[in-house]
Write an enzyme that holds these catalytic residues in place. Structure first.
Site, mmCIF file in Angstrom:
data_model
loop_
_atom_site.group_PDB
_atom_site.id
_atom_site.type_symbol
_atom_site.label_atom_id
_atom_site.label_comp_id
_atom_site.label_asym_id
_atom_site.label_seq_id
_atom_site.Cartn_x
_atom_site.Cartn_y
_atom_site.Cartn_z
ATOM 1 N N LYS A 136 -27.784 -27.505 -25.254
ATOM 2 C CA LYS A 136 -28.200 -28.152 -24.015
ATOM 3 C C LYS A 136 -29.111 -27.224 -23.212
ATOM 4 O O LYS A 136 -28.925 -26.002 -23.198
ATOM 5 C CB LYS A 136 -26.984 -28.615 -23.210
ATOM 6 C CG LYS A 136 -26.023 -27.530 -22.834
ATOM 7 C CD LYS A 136 -24.662 -28.097 -22.442
ATOM 8 C CE LYS A 136 -24.706 -28.922 -21.169
ATOM 9 N NZ LYS A 136 -23.351 -29.301 -20.711
ATOM 10 N N SER A 211 -22.493 -33.783 -19.040
ATOM 11 C CA SER A 211 -23.849 -33.281 -18.989
ATOM 12 C C SER A 211 -24.460 -33.004 -20.361
ATOM 13 O O SER A 211 -25.659 -32.736 -20.462
ATOM 14 C CB SER A 211 -23.880 -32.002 -18.147
ATOM 15 O OG SER A 211 -23.062 -30.992 -18.717
ATOM 16 N N SER A 235 -17.849 -32.523 -19.665
ATOM 17 C CA SER A 235 -19.260 -32.531 -20.057
ATOM 18 C C SER A 235 -19.523 -32.495 -21.550
ATOM 19 O O SER A 235 -20.613 -32.832 -21.990
ATOM 20 C CB SER A 235 -19.997 -31.368 -19.395
ATOM 21 O OG SER A 235 -20.086 -31.563 -18.004
#
Length: 530
Positions: A136, A211, A235
């Site tokens: 990420k 996320s 997340s």
């Protein structure tokens, strides 16, 4: 006196029933409105894969690379091509290093051909050797974009690798690209003003989660065999659920936070963790363990084999947080299907028991309290440390189209100034809930737990139900290991799933049970026609 108690009890029951009914009507109204809005929006289809290698597990691919049945270069090239093919549909990957990855893959192939290191040593020391992975974008990777989805950082690149990136590289994995995140991570939908919005591969009108939304969506599309997510409120597990793949959150304190957004790795206390994202349960262990700090690896006692037939199984159907929507019927049925399958399994000795922990009704409240104890400063971080963002000012600017921040970030800014529960109450409630769960599970028990009240919502729909992520977040508060597992698709073709929870450092139980359930009822279902 007895009559008064009965009347009061009856009144409370009626009030509870009314409030639940009211909440269900509200949820139905939201679903109807968003379904109407998106009814005319075209759903883009993810194309099928052209090479079956992309479907295989990371464990299988690593074995084939070591045995020279395939080359790392071949696999990196296949993944690079797949990412380029799918990314216009999902908007998952925001930065790439395909050429450098190919160079590193060729070096891996040369190392294996030379035979200077035995295959057994390679498997033990570098279990992910030659496998491409994504990370990420809010995690530092040398030379790669590191904006965290913020306009003020859109041109910033990382100067060094985060510790978790180093761990994966040390295990032999090859970084191929960076994936999309919400602005500064704190929202359950992946959208920002630097890269835009990430779509769910099963239905592009739905959210991929956050996320780690870019990670999970590309994993589901077979863009890479390895993914990794950080997790402070679900997340990793949240997007894994919405995108129909596996996601693990390691026990608290096992990974270094250095290089995760603005974290230094020196925090005295944090509820953030991380773990692997994969298409198959068997891959979670090697991916997740690669990022664990070497000095803390012994805590996991991975040398002890897990016999799933001797474990104690418990389950919760409705945790009971009034801020969270009631768990939907299909989601409940998915959990109960697992319970029945375990109960009917000939090699499991103990029937699953339904349990109730009263503390789960405070899931969101407890998470919000402990988030406030994090050493990070969201308002200052949102301005890249140069000043502090003001929620009301940003909201006013947003109304006239002048704010550089997403509505999710602005809501978080405003939330920072709302009242918090007392420390005495919150910390005692957290301790009690953790102690109760740990006492029940011990070192040979797992808890089957709902993930979310529904399957993946429509884009922007989470603004109407902002607390529904709480059943992921509570396990960050409790610092317990959790694996999110997929359980096929619902009637609308969207992924279903549940969480598997264990006591601290019993991550191996989560891995083993995830593999067992995958065999019993299945797991990942591709988002494309085969």
């Amino acid at each position: 006196m007895e009559s008064r108690k009965q009347n009061r009890s009856l009144f409370c029951q009626c009030l509870t029933f009314f409030l639940i009914l009211l909440r269900k009507l509200y949820d139905l109204l939201c679903d109807t409105i968003f379904a109407f809005i998106f009814n005319s929006v075209e759903v883009k289809k993810v194309p099928p894969i052209r090479n079956s290698l992309l479907r295989e597990s990371a464990v299988s691919l690593a074995e084939k690379i070591r045995n020279q049945e395939i080359t790392s270069e071949e696999l990196v090239k296949l993944c690079s091509e797949r990412i380029q093919e799918v990314n216009p549909i999902t908007n998952s990957v925001v930065d790439t290093r395909f050429e450098k990855a190919l160079e590193e893959a060729r070096a891996v192939d040369e190392e294996i051909r030379n035979g200077t290191v035995s295959l057994e040593t390679l498997k033990e020391k570098k279990p992910l050797l030659g496998l491409p992975f994504t990370m990420k974008e809010s995690v530092a990777a040398e030379g790669m974009r590191f904006s965290c989805g913020m306009i003020c950082r859109k041109d910033i690149r990382a100067s060094e690798d985060a510790e978790i990136v180093k761990g994966l590289k040390n295990a032999g994995a090859i970084l191929i690209g960076m994936t999309n995140v919400p602005e500064l991570n704190l929202w359950i939908e992946t959208r920002n003003y630097v890269y835009g919005e990430t779509n769910n591969p099963y239905n592009t009108n739905r959210i991929a989660g956050g996320s780690s939304g870019g990670e999970a969506s590309m994993m589901a599309c077979c863009g890479t065999p390895i993914g990794f997510g950080t997790d402070i409120g679900g997340s990793t597990r949240l997007p894994a659920y919405f995108c129909g793949v596996y996601g693990h959150k390691l026990s608290g304190g096992l990974v270094s936070t250095k290089g995760m957004t603005f974290r230094t790795g020196k925090e005295k206390h944090t509820i953030v963790s991380g773990g692997g994202i994969s298409k198959y349960a068997i891959d979670l262990k090697p991916i997740s363990i690669a990022a664990v700090l070497p000095e803390r690896l012994p805590l996991l006692k991975l040398d002890i084999e897990v016999d799933v037939s001797k474990l104690n199984y418990y389950y919760v159907v409705e945790p009971g947080d009034s801020r969270v929507s009631p768990i939907g019927s299909e989601e409940t049925n998915a959990l109960l299907k697992v319970v029945r399958s375990i109960n009917e399994s000939s090699d499991v000795k103990n029937s699953p028991q339904k349990v109730h922990f009263a503390g789960f009704k405070y899931s969101y409240t407890l998470w919000r309290y402990w988030m406030a104890k994090e050493s990070t400063d969201f308002a200052r971080d949102l301005k890249n440390g140069e000043s502090k963002a003001n929620g009301l000012v940003e909201l006013a600017k947003k109304l006239v189209g002048q704010s550089d921040h997403t509505l999710a970030a602005i809501i978080k800014l405003i939330d920072l100034h709302l009242p918090y529960p007392s420390s005495t109450w919150a910390e005692l409630e957290t301790e009690n809930l953790r102690n109760q769960i740990v006492a029940k599970l011990g070192d040979n028990g797992v808890l089957l737990f709902p993930s979310y009240p529904s399957t993946a919502p429509y884009h922007k729909e989470p603004f109407c139900r902002p607390y529904n992520f709480a059943y992921w977040a509570i396990f960050n508060v409790l610092q317990l290991p959790v694996t999110q597992i997929p359980l096929g698709l619902d009637k609308n073709g969207l992924p279903l799933g549940i969480q598997i929870v264990a006591a601290p450092y019993q991550d191996k139980l989560c891995f083993a049970v995830a593999e067992h359930i995958e065999k019993l009822v299945g797991g990942w279902v591709p988002p494309f026609a085969e």
